[in-house]
Design a protein around this motif. Sequence first.
Motif, PDB file in Angstrom:
ATOM      1  N   ARG A 265      -3.110  -4.721  -1.356  1.00  0.00           N
ATOM      2  CA  ARG A 265      -2.185  -3.817  -0.665  1.00  0.00           C
ATOM      3  C   ARG A 265      -0.933  -3.533  -1.505  1.00  0.00           C
ATOM      4  O   ARG A 265       0.165  -4.022  -1.197  1.00  0.00           O
ATOM      5  CB  ARG A 265      -1.773  -4.384   0.717  1.00  0.00           C
ATOM      6  CG  ARG A 265      -2.894  -4.748   1.641  1.00  0.00           C
ATOM      7  CD  ARG A 265      -3.786  -3.557   2.001  1.00  0.00           C
ATOM      8  NE  ARG A 265      -3.058  -2.509   2.682  1.00  0.00           N
ATOM      9  CZ  ARG A 265      -3.025  -1.235   2.264  1.00  0.00           C
ATOM     10  NH1 ARG A 265      -3.670  -0.839   1.185  1.00  0.00           N
ATOM     11  NH2 ARG A 265      -2.343  -0.346   2.950  1.00  0.00           N
TER      12      ARG A 265
ATOM     13  N   TYR B  68      -5.726   9.791  -5.377  1.00  0.00           N
ATOM     14  CA  TYR B  68      -7.000   9.965  -6.102  1.00  0.00           C
ATOM     15  C   TYR B  68      -6.819  10.666  -7.448  1.00  0.00           C
ATOM     16  O   TYR B  68      -7.784  11.190  -8.006  1.00  0.00           O
ATOM     17  CB  TYR B  68      -7.987  10.746  -5.216  1.00  0.00           C
ATOM     18  CG  TYR B  68      -8.266  10.017  -3.922  1.00  0.00           C
ATOM     19  CD1 TYR B  68      -9.119   8.917  -3.900  1.00  0.00           C
ATOM     20  CD2 TYR B  68      -7.631  10.390  -2.740  1.00  0.00           C
ATOM     21  CE1 TYR B  68      -9.342   8.217  -2.727  1.00  0.00           C
ATOM     22  CE2 TYR B  68      -7.849   9.689  -1.559  1.00  0.00           C
ATOM     23  CZ  TYR B  68      -8.704   8.607  -1.569  1.00  0.00           C
ATOM     24  OH  TYR B  68      -8.919   7.902  -0.406  1.00  0.00           O
TER      25      TYR B  68
ATOM     26  N   THR C  22      -1.463   4.689  -5.650  1.00  0.00           N
ATOM     27  CA  THR C  22      -1.941   3.446  -5.044  1.00  0.00           C
ATOM     28  C   THR C  22      -2.780   2.641  -6.033  1.00  0.00           C
ATOM     29  O   THR C  22      -3.389   3.213  -6.939  1.00  0.00           O
ATOM     30  CB  THR C  22      -2.779   3.749  -3.788  1.00  0.00           C
ATOM     31  OG1 THR C  22      -3.224   2.514  -3.233  1.00  0.00           O
ATOM     32  CG2 THR C  22      -3.993   4.627  -4.084  1.00  0.00           C
TER      33      THR C  22
ATOM     34  N   PHE D 188      -5.184  13.464   5.043  1.00  0.00           N
ATOM     35  CA  PHE D 188      -5.157  12.022   5.299  1.00  0.00           C
ATOM     36  C   PHE D 188      -4.629  11.759   6.719  1.00  0.00           C
ATOM     37  O   PHE D 188      -3.500  12.125   7.035  1.00  0.00           O
ATOM     38  CB  PHE D 188      -4.271  11.381   4.238  1.00  0.00           C
ATOM     39  CG  PHE D 188      -4.138   9.896   4.328  1.00  0.00           C
ATOM     40  CD1 PHE D 188      -5.202   9.083   4.678  1.00  0.00           C
ATOM     41  CD2 PHE D 188      -2.911   9.306   4.008  1.00  0.00           C
ATOM     42  CE1 PHE D 188      -5.060   7.706   4.729  1.00  0.00           C
ATOM     43  CE2 PHE D 188      -2.768   7.936   4.050  1.00  0.00           C
ATOM     44  CZ  PHE D 188      -3.840   7.130   4.421  1.00  0.00           C
TER      45      PHE D 188
ATOM     46  N   GLY E 251       0.849  -1.196   0.000  1.00  0.00           N
ATOM     47  CA  GLY E 251       0.000   0.000   0.000  1.00  0.00           C
ATOM     48  C   GLY E 251       0.879   1.238   0.000  1.00  0.00           C
ATOM     49  O   GLY E 251       2.081   1.163   0.325  1.00  0.00           O
ATOM     50  N   SER E 252       0.303   2.390  -0.381  1.00  0.00           N
ATOM     51  CA  SER E 252       1.106   3.617  -0.307  1.00  0.00           C
ATOM     52  C   SER E 252       1.343   3.997   1.149  1.00  0.00           C
ATOM     53  O   SER E 252       2.321   4.673   1.469  1.00  0.00           O
ATOM     54  CB  SER E 252       0.476   4.765  -1.098  1.00  0.00           C
ATOM     55  OG  SER E 252      -0.879   4.922  -0.798  1.00  0.00           O
ATOM     56  N   ASP E 253       0.499   3.527   2.060  1.00  0.00           N
ATOM     57  CA  ASP E 253       0.747   3.680   3.505  1.00  0.00           C
ATOM     58  C   ASP E 253       2.180   3.302   3.877  1.00  0.00           C
ATOM     59  O   ASP E 253       2.855   4.006   4.637  1.00  0.00           O
ATOM     60  CB  ASP E 253      -0.140   2.706   4.301  1.00  0.00           C
ATOM     61  CG  ASP E 253      -1.498   3.293   4.658  1.00  0.00           C
ATOM     62  OD1 ASP E 253      -1.743   4.471   4.364  1.00  0.00           O
ATOM     63  OD2 ASP E 253      -2.297   2.543   5.241  1.00  0.00           O
TER      64      ASP E 253
ATOM     65  N   ASP F 169       0.921  13.276  -2.489  1.00  0.00           N
ATOM     66  CA  ASP F 169       0.135  12.040  -2.460  1.00  0.00           C
ATOM     67  C   ASP F 169      -0.965  12.143  -3.520  1.00  0.00           C
ATOM     68  O   ASP F 169      -1.890  12.941  -3.392  1.00  0.00           O
ATOM     69  CB  ASP F 169      -0.459  11.892  -1.053  1.00  0.00           C
ATOM     70  CG  ASP F 169      -1.170  10.567  -0.848  1.00  0.00           C
ATOM     71  OD1 ASP F 169      -1.513   9.902  -1.842  1.00  0.00           O
ATOM     72  OD2 ASP F 169      -1.402  10.210   0.332  1.00  0.00           O
TER      73      ASP F 169
ATOM     74  N   SER G  24      -5.175   0.896  -4.679  1.00  0.00           N
ATOM     75  CA  SER G  24      -6.323   0.621  -3.806  1.00  0.00           C
ATOM     76  C   SER G  24      -7.589   1.365  -4.212  1.00  0.00           C
ATOM     77  O   SER G  24      -8.678   0.995  -3.784  1.00  0.00           O
ATOM     78  CB  SER G  24      -5.999   1.039  -2.369  1.00  0.00           C
ATOM     79  OG  SER G  24      -4.888   0.336  -1.872  1.00  0.00           O
ATOM     80  N   LYS G  25      -7.470   2.428  -4.984  1.00  0.00           N
ATOM     81  CA  LYS G  25      -8.633   3.291  -5.245  1.00  0.00           C
ATOM     82  C   LYS G  25      -9.143   3.024  -6.661  1.00  0.00           C
ATOM     83  O   LYS G  25      -9.890   2.093  -6.862  1.00  0.00           O
ATOM     84  CB  LYS G  25      -8.255   4.756  -5.002  1.00  0.00           C
ATOM     85  CG  LYS G  25      -7.583   5.001  -3.641  1.00  0.00           C
ATOM     86  CD  LYS G  25      -8.469   4.669  -2.464  1.00  0.00           C
ATOM     87  CE  LYS G  25      -7.744   4.903  -1.141  1.00  0.00           C
ATOM     88  NZ  LYS G  25      -8.552   4.493   0.011  1.00  0.00           N
TER      89      LYS G  25
ATOM     90  N   ASN H 148      -7.649  14.127   0.779  1.00  0.00           N
ATOM     91  CA  ASN H 148      -8.597  13.346   1.565  1.00  0.00           C
ATOM     92  C   ASN H 148      -8.657  14.013   2.943  1.00  0.00           C
ATOM     93  O   ASN H 148      -7.601  14.225   3.523  1.00  0.00           O
ATOM     94  CB  ASN H 148      -8.071  11.901   1.672  1.00  0.00           C
ATOM     95  CG  ASN H 148      -8.934  11.028   2.557  1.00  0.00           C
ATOM     96  OD1 ASN H 148      -9.999  11.424   2.987  1.00  0.00           O
ATOM     97  ND2 ASN H 148      -8.443   9.828   2.842  1.00  0.00           N
TER      98      ASN H 148
HETATM   99  N1  PMP Z   1      -3.219   8.441   0.638  1.00  0.00           N
HETATM  100  C1  PMP Z   1      -4.478   8.860   0.743  1.00  0.00           C
HETATM  101  C2  PMP Z   1      -4.783  10.298   0.506  1.00  0.00           C
HETATM  102  C3  PMP Z   1      -5.496   7.951   1.078  1.00  0.00           C
HETATM  103  O1  PMP Z   1      -6.752   8.378   1.207  1.00  0.00           O
HETATM  104  C4  PMP Z   1      -5.155   6.594   1.298  1.00  0.00           C
HETATM  105  C5  PMP Z   1      -6.176   5.547   1.678  1.00  0.00           C
HETATM  106  N2  PMP Z   1      -7.218   5.931   2.436  1.00  0.00           N
HETATM  107  C6  PMP Z   1      -3.819   6.229   1.182  1.00  0.00           C
HETATM  108  C7  PMP Z   1      -2.882   7.167   0.839  1.00  0.00           C
HETATM  109  C8  PMP Z   1      -3.336   4.839   1.472  1.00  0.00           C
HETATM  110  O2  PMP Z   1      -3.744   3.932   0.542  1.00  0.00           O
HETATM  111  P1  PMP Z   1      -3.095   2.492   0.421  1.00  0.00           P
HETATM  112  O3  PMP Z   1      -2.216   2.254   1.599  1.00  0.00           O
HETATM  113  O4  PMP Z   1      -4.235   1.571   0.340  1.00  0.00           O
HETATM  114  O5  PMP Z   1      -2.307   2.553  -0.858  1.00  0.00           O
END
Ligand code: PMP
Length: 353
Positions: free
Chosen positions: A220, A185, A209, A112, A86-88, A182, A211-212, A157
């Motif tokens: 992940r 989106y 990411t 975020f 994930g980018s997390d 970041d 994920s979106k 976000n």
């Molecule tokens: N950056 C932003 C702005 C997000 O909203 C999110 C997920 N809510 C993430 C990063 C992390 O996403 P992920 O770890 O799933 O790539």
Amino acid sequence: VEDGVVSNSIARDAMIDPYSSPSLPGVELDLRDNTNAWGSPPSALQALAATNGSLAAYPGVNAEPLVAAIAAHVGVAPSAVVVGCGSDDLIDAAFRAYAQPGDRIAHPDPTFSMVPRFARLNGVAPIAVPLRTDGSADIDALLASRARLVYVASPNNPTGTCTSPAALTHLVDRHDGVVLVDEAYAEFSELQDLRALAAATENLVVFRTFSKAWGLAGLRVGYAIASEPLARALTVARGPYRVTTVAQEVVRVALEHDAAWVASRARDAVAVRTRLERALAARKRVRVIPSQGNFVFAAVEEPAMAVAARFQSRGIAVRAFDSLTGYGDAIRFGVVAENALAQLLQAIEEVFA
Ligand code: PMP
């Protein structure tokens, strides 16, 4: 604890609760996570069903075949790409790569929520800089903080607001330390893409990411784009083997075969976003903030938790925010697919009757 800097692990444990996002019984429509309401790319689901690689072996240390596929997709050198869980994972690693414990990171507020959280966990002090009234990042105030790191999410976000590429480029030019942009989106916004600039600039890292828009949150996988020295430092701070064999392969296949599917679903998400924004704007005591993400953010004049509870009793989970700087209480609605739109529009009418 001094100036918000956490100095030992006991203080950390005392200050920071585990992140939680509870599963809610009776919820049919979960709009809390801004994931892809249309599901996953078809080629990814096929690749997942067909995976027959050895699970007894480790994946590539740095997910090399996936890195090559991302580099080709973005049009940068593989040395500019870092993938993570994930980018997390990469945002977290950025604190260790580009800052020392005791340094500071300036970030817009609200933004975020993991950013100040990861900062503290890495001994870095978060400095919250209110968004401007138009929802863009206050570049001058971020620069004036003289923090080592500056983070900006665009689209942001939870607000869905953007900061113009010109303003972000100005920030990168003027800031002495590293700028983290970041773009989780970006697929839902027209302007946002600083990836090529990141590969060619000494002090800019861009995060993306799967994920979106890419519909693969369950795998992940996220990535960062940066110049080679910054990418290398991020790789070191992140550590090896962060992306599983299955995730590497499935994302690689999706990139190769389904970029058009993703772009088309992103257009669908934007169309639904417009419908939701109009429906919400028609309600009294709701202030809709124009969004560039796959979600709609609306400030409300009563406790957001109470509003969220009324949605939940109709089988819909939304994200409630309490006392946000500049917005007060607010609700964030992830977009739904067309087949669920009538249900959501009906609920909006009832909840804000
Ligand atoms: N950056 C932003 C702005 C997000 O909203 C999110 C997920 N809510 C993430 C990063 C992390 O996403 P992920 O770890 O799933 O790539």
